[in-house]
Structures are given as structure tokens and as C-alpha cells.
Design an enzyme around this catalytic site. Structure first.
Site, PDB file in Angstrom:
ATOM      1  N   GLU A 176       0.919  -1.108   0.150  1.00 25.19           N
ATOM      2  CA  GLU A 176      -0.091  -0.039  -0.070  1.00 25.19           C
ATOM      3  C   GLU A 176       0.843   1.232  -0.005  1.00 25.19           C
ATOM      4  O   GLU A 176       1.890   1.210   0.463  1.00 25.19           O
ATOM      5  CB  GLU A 176      -0.945   0.089   1.275  1.00 25.19           C
ATOM      6  CG  GLU A 176      -1.772  -1.157   1.543  1.00 25.19           C
ATOM      7  CD  GLU A 176      -2.459  -1.091   2.589  1.00 25.19           C
ATOM      8  OE1 GLU A 176      -2.664  -0.110   3.356  1.00 25.19           O
ATOM      9  OE2 GLU A 176      -2.779  -2.187   2.985  1.00 25.19           O
ATOM     10  N   CYS A 198       3.125   8.542   1.049  1.00 21.53           N
ATOM     11  CA  CYS A 198       3.431   7.542   2.238  1.00 21.53           C
ATOM     12  C   CYS A 198       3.748   6.117   1.454  1.00 21.53           C
ATOM     13  O   CYS A 198       2.842   5.665   0.787  1.00 21.53           O
ATOM     14  CB  CYS A 198       2.401   7.183   3.315  1.00 21.53           C
ATOM     15  SG  CYS A 198       2.788   6.073   4.580  1.00 21.53           S
ATOM     16  N   CYS A 257       5.415  -7.309   7.477  1.00 20.93           N
ATOM     17  CA  CYS A 257       6.518  -6.614   8.561  1.00 20.93           C
ATOM     18  C   CYS A 257       6.524  -7.716   9.456  1.00 20.93           C
ATOM     19  O   CYS A 257       5.505  -8.432   9.903  1.00 20.93           O
ATOM     20  CB  CYS A 257       5.823  -5.505   9.207  1.00 20.93           C
ATOM     21  SG  CYS A 257       6.673  -4.513  10.355  1.00 20.93           S
ATOM     22  N   CYS A 273       3.830  -4.963  15.978  1.00 19.13           N
ATOM     23  CA  CYS A 273       3.113  -4.252  17.081  1.00 19.13           C
ATOM     24  C   CYS A 273       1.818  -4.483  16.953  1.00 19.13           C
ATOM     25  O   CYS A 273       1.104  -4.618  16.049  1.00 19.13           O
ATOM     26  CB  CYS A 273       3.363  -2.730  16.546  1.00 19.13           C
ATOM     27  SG  CYS A 273       5.234  -2.344  16.236  1.00 19.13           S
ATOM     28  N   CYS A 316      -1.263  -2.276  14.732  1.00 19.77           N
ATOM     29  CA  CYS A 316      -0.967  -2.213  13.366  1.00 19.77           C
ATOM     30  C   CYS A 316      -1.157  -3.270  12.632  1.00 19.77           C
ATOM     31  O   CYS A 316      -0.917  -4.645  12.907  1.00 19.77           O
ATOM     32  CB  CYS A 316       0.519  -1.853  13.134  1.00 19.77           C
ATOM     33  SG  CYS A 316       1.129  -1.485  11.495  1.00 19.77           S
ATOM     34  N   GLY A 333       5.941  -2.167   6.606  1.00 21.92           N
ATOM     35  CA  GLY A 333       7.116  -2.550   6.971  1.00 21.92           C
ATOM     36  C   GLY A 333       7.892  -1.568   7.652  1.00 21.92           C
ATOM     37  O   GLY A 333       7.607  -0.667   8.040  1.00 21.92           O
ATOM     38  N   GLU A 334       9.049  -2.158   8.051  1.00 26.08           N
ATOM     39  CA  GLU A 334      10.069  -1.462   9.213  1.00 26.08           C
ATOM     40  C   GLU A 334      11.287  -1.045   8.238  1.00 26.08           C
ATOM     41  O   GLU A 334      11.921  -1.951   7.845  1.00 26.08           O
ATOM     42  CB  GLU A 334      10.650  -2.176  10.236  1.00 26.08           C
ATOM     43  CG  GLU A 334      11.727  -1.880  10.827  1.00 26.08           C
ATOM     44  CD  GLU A 334      11.672  -0.359  11.537  1.00 26.08           C
ATOM     45  OE1 GLU A 334      12.534   0.506  10.974  1.00 26.08           O
ATOM     46  OE2 GLU A 334      10.998  -0.111  12.504  1.00 26.08           O
ATOM     47  N   SER A 358       8.921   5.663  16.299  1.00 28.22           N
ATOM     48  CA  SER A 358       7.759   5.314  16.876  1.00 28.22           C
ATOM     49  C   SER A 358       7.771   4.622  18.198  1.00 28.22           C
ATOM     50  O   SER A 358       8.192   3.720  18.641  1.00 28.22           O
ATOM     51  CB  SER A 358       7.236   4.163  15.980  1.00 28.22           C
ATOM     52  OG  SER A 358       6.833   4.488  14.644  1.00 28.22           O
ATOM     53  N   LEU A 359       7.805   5.727  19.135  1.00 30.00           N
ATOM     54  CA  LEU A 359       7.921   5.240  20.727  1.00 30.00           C
ATOM     55  C   LEU A 359       6.644   4.910  21.112  1.00 30.00           C
ATOM     56  O   LEU A 359       6.725   3.709  21.868  1.00 30.00           O
ATOM     57  CB  LEU A 359       8.412   6.768  21.476  1.00 30.00           C
ATOM     58  CG  LEU A 359       8.812   6.610  22.683  1.00 30.00           C
ATOM     59  CD1 LEU A 359      10.028   5.902  22.706  1.00 30.00           C
ATOM     60  CD2 LEU A 359       9.084   7.923  23.430  1.00 30.00           C
ATOM     61  N   ASN A 371      -5.781   4.418  15.282  1.00 28.10           N
ATOM     62  CA  ASN A 371      -6.823   3.938  14.194  1.00 28.10           C
ATOM     63  C   ASN A 371      -6.849   2.347  14.648  1.00 28.10           C
ATOM     64  O   ASN A 371      -5.956   1.537  14.464  1.00 28.10           O
ATOM     65  CB  ASN A 371      -6.066   3.712  12.589  1.00 28.10           C
ATOM     66  CG  ASN A 371      -6.059   5.175  11.962  1.00 28.10           C
ATOM     67  OD1 ASN A 371      -7.018   5.936  12.073  1.00 28.10           O
ATOM     68  ND2 ASN A 371      -4.973   5.498  11.501  1.00 28.10           N
ATOM     69  N   CYS A 414      -2.222   1.638   8.363  1.00 31.78           N
ATOM     70  CA  CYS A 414      -1.245   0.747   7.158  1.00 31.78           C
ATOM     71  C   CYS A 414      -1.781  -0.748   7.260  1.00 31.78           C
ATOM     72  O   CYS A 414      -1.745  -1.245   8.514  1.00 31.78           O
ATOM     73  CB  CYS A 414      -0.011   0.931   7.944  1.00 31.78           C
ATOM     74  SG  CYS A 414       0.829   2.677   7.785  1.00 31.78           S
TER      75      CYS A 414
END
Length: 352
Positions: free
Chosen positions: A96, A109, A116, A120, A123, A163-164, A218-219, A294, A337
Site C-alpha cells: 500500500e 507515504c 512486517c 506491533c 498495526c 514494513g520497518e 515510533s515510541l 486507528n 497501514c
């Protein structure tokens, strides 16, 4: 090994690499600039490179793979015009990317991996795990073909899709050089943001490149107990180790870091966490971006209320930490995402 697999992916090559290959082929090195320009205009065939001889175009076709993503789904927000694309890449893999319109220009983006492995909890990107890395050329394709499909120029890029990015370090680094290189679409590095879940060792490697990009961390929680429960990466790189890497990044590059902080009801939005976050960032050149969650149906996490977000922001600001609340774009389409890819896979429209 098949002929197709042996071919080089031409969009992964810099102008200098193209020059070296052309010299090896007995061609004039200046053709590299022409080819590079055509590639960044999102041509779909070597035959479209009309200022090259038919003989050279045939050589290129024999030697290189020219990737052309196919748009299999597109969603357009009726609220703000945000466009979300599902691209089918080589091998049938889908990723995406999103076109967002701001007063200062258009931002894309992009995704950097198919799936991934970070896991997380908030996500949708990692629900099916990691399938493969995207090449530098495939990441570039997301930008090029959004420009082509929309007819609108892109002025800013964020690596915050599926993805990271730092888990695909070499390809992402190559992409950053390609997309900012003179002769192509030439998007300046100061207009590019890279978001990472916190791979501390890769952050330090990236610092040594001394790029002009904006690094976003991304804390999402200021303490290991809270963070590790929603971000498994914290078990490998605890908050203290991550902040050490961030300090090194700033000391090496002089670039202020942005910290992304997801607001989840009862999980990350408590006043003591705002106090701890402010303490963690005290004395650091930093900006905190508070992100309303989200919701993902597989996750028990729920968004914080507007009032809670506002109070959290006020605590940070009272301690001298700059904090803003991210404006939601495309609220009427699959916003988080990985959601569009996940829904398409579940419906069986794309088989991978």
C-alpha cells in the site's frame, strides 16, 4: 536459473552504475542520464525511450528488468481527497501507499516491505508476517506511479507505510539516494521522513550516513513495561538503549528527531506517562506527534478520547516539550497501514 531472475532491476541503479554498465555494453556513457530520466518518468517499456536507438532499447530489454506496479485497488476519500493505493508488485506481492494533500504540497507515504515482522499490537501491517523486502526500485515505483496515476507532483515522502524501513536498511538507503538524485524526480532529503519502530543499531548506522532526512521514532510509550506489551521490538532495544541511539543520531547529524506517540485508551494515555515522556525528552531537541489510534479489529486497543489527548498534550507542553496532534486524513477509507492489503487478502481477490 531463469533469464528473468538473472536480469538486473534497472531502477535500482544509480546514474554512475548505469554509466559503468553502458560502457561495458559498448555504449556512450551520456546515455545513462537519458535512461535515468525516462525511468523517473515512470515509463512502462523500454520502447517508450524514444531518444534511444532501437538497438540500445533491445539491449536494455535483454539485460534489465523494468518493474511496473499494477494498481489493483484505489480508494479516494470523499472528505479530503486522500488517495490510498494497493499496488501489485513483481511476483504478485501487494503493498500500500497513500497520496495526501497538504497546503505545502503533496506527500506520499510509501511501504518498504511486503508485510512486517515487528509485530506491533496496534498495526495491521504485520498480521501476516514479513514476506519479503521491497527493492530500492520498487519503493521508488510507489512514488513514480502515484505521480503518473494522479497527474500531481509529489513534493514530500514519508517512509511510514507497511514494513520497518531500517529492517530493509540497504534497499531503503539506496532508495533515499535515488529519489533525491539530480537527473530524476529529485525530491530533496529535507522533504523526506523515515519512521522506525526503534532498531537502535540501525539508527546509529543511519546517523553515520549524515543524510538530511527527518528521523521519526515510533515510541508510543515512555516505559519498557507499557512499550514491550504493544511493541515486541522493545524487548531487544529497551527505551534506554533506544534513547542512547537517538542521542547519537542528533549529535552526529544535528537533525532534530520527531517522536510518534500513539494514544490508546488506558494503555498509553495516562497522565503519569505524559510526565514520564516529558522527563525522557527533557533537554533533547525533539517534537512529539500525538497520533489518535486507528482501531484494528484484531487488536483490543481503542482510541483515547479527544479530551484525554488534549490533557496529555498540555502536560508535555507544560514541561517545555513541543507536541502536536496528527490530523487524521482519509477518515472514510482504510486508514491504518496494512488494512487495505489485509482486506483484499481476506476477500481472496489477491492470492500471495
Amino acid at each position: 536459473m531463469s533469464e528473468a531472475i538473472q536480469k538486473k532491476e534497472i531502477k535500482c541503479l544509480s546514474i554512475e552504475e548505469l554509466k559503468a554498465d553502458l560502457k561495458e555494453m559498448g555504449e556512450k556513457p551520456f546515455r545513462a542520464g537519458q535512461i535515468f530520466k525516462w525511468l523517473h518518468e515512470a515509463v512502462e517499456s523500454f520502447d517508450e525511450m524514444t531518444n534511444l536507438s532501437k538497438e540500445l532499447r533491445a539491449k536494455l530489454s535483454e539485460r534489465y528488468e523494468l518493474t511496473v506496479p499494477v494498481c489493483v485497488r484505489k480508494q479516494v476519500s470523499q472528505v479530503d481527497g486522500t488517495r490510498k493505493y494497493l499496488w501489485q508488485m513483481r511476483g504478485g506481492d501487494c503493498v500500500e501507499s497513500v497520496l495526501m494533500r497538504y497546503e505545502h504540497g503533496n506527500t506520499v507515504c510509501v511501504s518498504t516491505q511486503v508485510g512486517c515482522r515487528m509485530g506491533c499490537k496496534f498495526c495491521a501491517s504485520g498480521l501476516f508476517g514479513l514476506k519479503r523486502h521491497l527493492s530500492a526500485g520498487e519503493i521508488l515505483d510507489e512514488v513514480l506511479f502515484i505521480q503518473k496515476e494522479s497527474g500531481e507532483p509529489v513534493s514530500n515522502i514519508v517512509l511510514m507505510g507497511t514494513g520497518e524501513p531500517l529492517d530493509n536498511y540497504e534497499n531503503v538507503l539506496k532508495f533515499l539516494h535515488l529519489v533525491s538524485c539530480p537527473g530524476g524526480i529529485q525530491i530533496g532529503q529535507r522533504h523526506i521522513s523515515l519512521s522506525t519502530s526503534g532498531l537502535a543499531d540501525k539508527i546509529e548506522l543511519l546517523a553515520n550516513e549524515k543524510l538530511q532526512i527527518t528521523l521519526s521514532i515510533s515510541l508510543h510509550a515512555p516505559d519498557d513495561e507499557s512499550r514491550s506489551s504493544i511493541m515486541p521490538v522493545d524487548k531487544r532495544y529497551p527505551v534506554a538503549r533506544l534513547m542512547q541511539a537517538c542521542a547519537y543520531y542528533f549529535d552526529t547529524t544535528g537533525r532534530r528527531i520527531s517522536y510518534e506517540y500513539m494514544m490508546a485508551h488506558g494503555k498509553t494515555d495516562r497522565p503519569w506517562q505524559a510526565e514520564k515522556l516529558a522527563s525522557l525528552l527533557r533537554g533533547r531537541p525533539a517534537h512529539v506527534n500525538l497520533i489518535p489510534l486507528n482501531p484494528v479489529k484484531e487488536s483490543p486497543l481503542q482510541p483515547s478520547s479527544r479530551d484525554t489527548v488534549r490533557k496529555f498534550q498540555q502536560i508535555l507542553e507544560r514541561h517545555g516539550v513541543t507536541a502536536t496532534v496528527r490530523r487524521k486524513l482519509g477518515p472514510d477509507i482504510d486508514a491504518a497501514c496494512g488494512q487495505l492489503r489485509r482486506r483484499t487478502l481476506e476477500e481472496g481477490e489477491i492470492i500471495q
